[in-house]
Design an enzyme around this catalytic site. Structure first.
Site, PDB file in Angstrom:
ATOM      1  N   GLN A 161       1.224  -1.301   0.143  1.00  0.00           N
ATOM      2  CA  GLN A 161      -0.120   0.141  -0.161  1.00  0.00           C
ATOM      3  C   GLN A 161       1.264   1.232  -0.420  1.00  0.00           C
ATOM      4  OE1 GLN A 161      -1.560   1.077   4.107  1.00  0.00           O
ATOM      5  NE2 GLN A 161      -3.235   1.944   3.095  1.00  0.00           N
ATOM      6  N   SER A 187       1.122   6.595   2.048  1.00  0.00           N
ATOM      7  CA  SER A 187       1.714   7.534   2.905  1.00  0.00           C
ATOM      8  C   SER A 187       2.914   7.639   2.213  1.00  0.00           C
ATOM      9  CB  SER A 187       2.061   6.832   3.949  1.00  0.00           C
ATOM     10  OG  SER A 187       0.781   5.973   4.787  1.00  0.00           O
ATOM     11  N   SER A 205       4.213  -1.467   3.868  1.00  0.00           N
ATOM     12  CA  SER A 205       5.292  -2.559   4.720  1.00  0.00           C
ATOM     13  C   SER A 205       4.839  -3.463   3.858  1.00  0.00           C
ATOM     14  CB  SER A 205       3.587  -2.719   5.312  1.00  0.00           C
ATOM     15  OG  SER A 205       3.307  -1.925   6.558  1.00  0.00           O
ATOM     16  N   GLU A 247     -10.836  -1.402   5.294  1.00  0.00           N
ATOM     17  CA  GLU A 247      -9.467  -1.838   6.236  1.00  0.00           C
ATOM     18  C   GLU A 247     -10.249  -2.223   7.735  1.00  0.00           C
ATOM     19  OE1 GLU A 247      -6.093   1.511   5.861  1.00  0.00           O
ATOM     20  OE2 GLU A 247      -4.827  -0.444   6.838  1.00  0.00           O
ATOM     21  N   ASN A 294      -5.472   6.894  16.179  1.00  0.00           N
ATOM     22  CA  ASN A 294      -6.617   6.908  16.780  1.00  0.00           C
ATOM     23  C   ASN A 294      -6.708   8.303  17.216  1.00  0.00           C
ATOM     24  OD1 ASN A 294      -6.357   4.062  16.673  1.00  0.00           O
ATOM     25  ND2 ASN A 294      -6.521   3.346  19.141  1.00  0.00           N
TER      26      ASN A 294
END
Ligand code: FAD
Length: 379
Positions: free
Chosen positions: A125, A128, A160, A244, A360
């Site tokens: 992915q 970012s 990742s 996700e 979060n």
């Protein structure tokens, strides 16, 4: 609400359990964040796929069993209970595939999904960027129109498994003149080994190259690798993010198995009173998350899109995972400090839970504003 499974569902569970019992490697595979471990995990994905267990909910045409969401959840419970290896193909299977099911073309699904299911093409992915994490819409990597496709340039980071993966999917600014940052973005797939791509691994504290930075210098991507319409990438990406966070990234099976292993550890350590409540909380939390997820899956099957509700799941599982692994480390005492134990590795990874898939703090903002209707916070 009916909480019982049908006979067919129970038969499916039993078949999965039997297959896993016969096939899960007796010794753990090397870490998938190493070259050797990556190859071993790819082989495991191929073994799963050979008997159609790698993507049970996908249509059979793409390598699945057309088993649906509920059976997928049952399969995941059995998978984690059996202690089966982590999935190297997870980014593709749980992020790109739902995006292609929702927004891709039939040609893209037929081309991309079967090799993904077999672990032949592992996806990273590439969302970012150095200045665009939480504020993803501020991304600067660009896609410039050229004959028959696009030229991608810019830098992506924290990707990742990109150190060993084959292809990547991400967002690019294709129309810098649009007035708002989330407009004029295009969602594209690209080859990590194409001319113009430099993959620079980023090592974690333990030395393993779990991530990579990607440097793109006029990388050609054909039109057929645009997902959705050019300029509408934000809408496509937000659908992926909801999947996700809400359902596909962390199935309850992972935590049910983890809580079971924690309870076994507690008993093995003589049932210490000091940890009794925390172990009970872990067991209750896993069951609560399981029921919440089944409820979300039912709504999803009724055609309701998960949307901001997914943020509740994400905050819950990420905080739950830290509490679970901390309790295990406390039970282990000094032994738990050894870097190579299963619990120590799991604890270190759990600390990243409140960061990846959107921090979060951002999830809480979404919950406050979009679910509770509270006024916008100061940015
Ligand atoms: C283990 C792991 C795996 C990852 N894998 C991938 C991957 O495969 N692909 C990929 O593209 N990315 C990946 N990431 C990156 C991840 O998505 C980003 O780290 C994340 O989105 C946060 O962005 P940032 O690091 O730029 O932090 P920043 O956005 O700079 O945030 C720093 C801090 O400020 C807080 N903050 C920022 N804005 C606000 C606000 N408006 N309100 C309140 N608080 C705010 C954040 O919550 C955070 O605590 C991964 C990260 C980790 C840790």
């Amino acid at each position: 609400m009916d909480l019982a499974f049908t006979q067919e569902e129970e038969a499916f569970r039993a078949e999965a359990r039997g297959w896993l019992k016969a096939h899960v490697p007796s010794a753990p595979l090397p870490s998938l964040e190493t070259e050797e471990g990556f190859a071993a995990h790819r082989a495991w994905e191929a073994a799963l796929a050979a008997d159609r267990w790698s993507v049970v909910d996908w249509p059979t045409a793409y390598g699945g069993r057309d088993a649906g969401l509920v059976r997928w959840l049952l399969f995941e419970e059995e998978y984690y209970a059996a202690g089966a290896p982590g999935r190297v193909g997870q980014n593709g299977v749980s992020l790109l595939a739902p995006t292609l099911f929702g927004h891709g073309t039939e040609e893209q699904r037929a081309r991309v999904l079967p090799p993904m299911a077999r672990g032949e093409v592992v996806w990273a992915q590439a969302w970012s960027e150095p200045e665009a994490g939480s504020d993803l819409a501020s991304l600067r990597s660009r896609a410039v129109r050229t004959g028959g496709g696009w030229l991608l340039s810019g830098q992506k980071t924290w990707s990742s498994r990109a150190a060993f993966a084959d292809r990547a999917f991400g967002l690019f600014r294709s129309d810098p003149d649009r007035p708002r940052p989330h407009q004029g973005l295009t969602y594209l797939m690209f080859d990590l080994r194409a001319p113009g791509v430099t993959v620079r691994p980023i090592r974690r504290l333990d030395g393993k190259p779990a991530f990579a930075e990607l440097f793109l210098d006029e990388v050609f991507v054909p039109d057929e690798d645009v997902i959705g319409r050019p300029g509408e990438g934000w809408r496509v990406a937000m659908a992926t993010a909801a999947d996700e966070r809400g359902l596909t990234l962390r199935s309850p099976g992972r935590f049910l198995a983890g809580a079971g292993r924690l309870a076994a550890l507690w008993r093995a350590r003589g049932c210490p009173d000091a940890a009794r409540r925390r172990v009970a909380d872990a067991l209750i939390g896993a069951r609560a998350y399981q029921l919440f997820t089944y409820a979300a899956a039912s709504r999803h099957l009724d055609g309701v899109s998960l949307g901001p509700e997914s943020s509740l799941n994400k905050v819950f599982w990420s905080e739950y995972d830290i509490a679970l692994t901390e309790t295990a480390l406390d039970l282990l005492g000094p032994e738990g400090e050894l870097a190579d134990t299963e619990w120590a590795e799991r604890y270190v990874f759990s600390l990243a839970g409140p960061v990846y898939a959107g921090t979060n703090e951002i999830q809480r903002d979404i919950i406050a504003e979009r679910l509770l209707g509270l006024p916008k916070g100061r940015r």
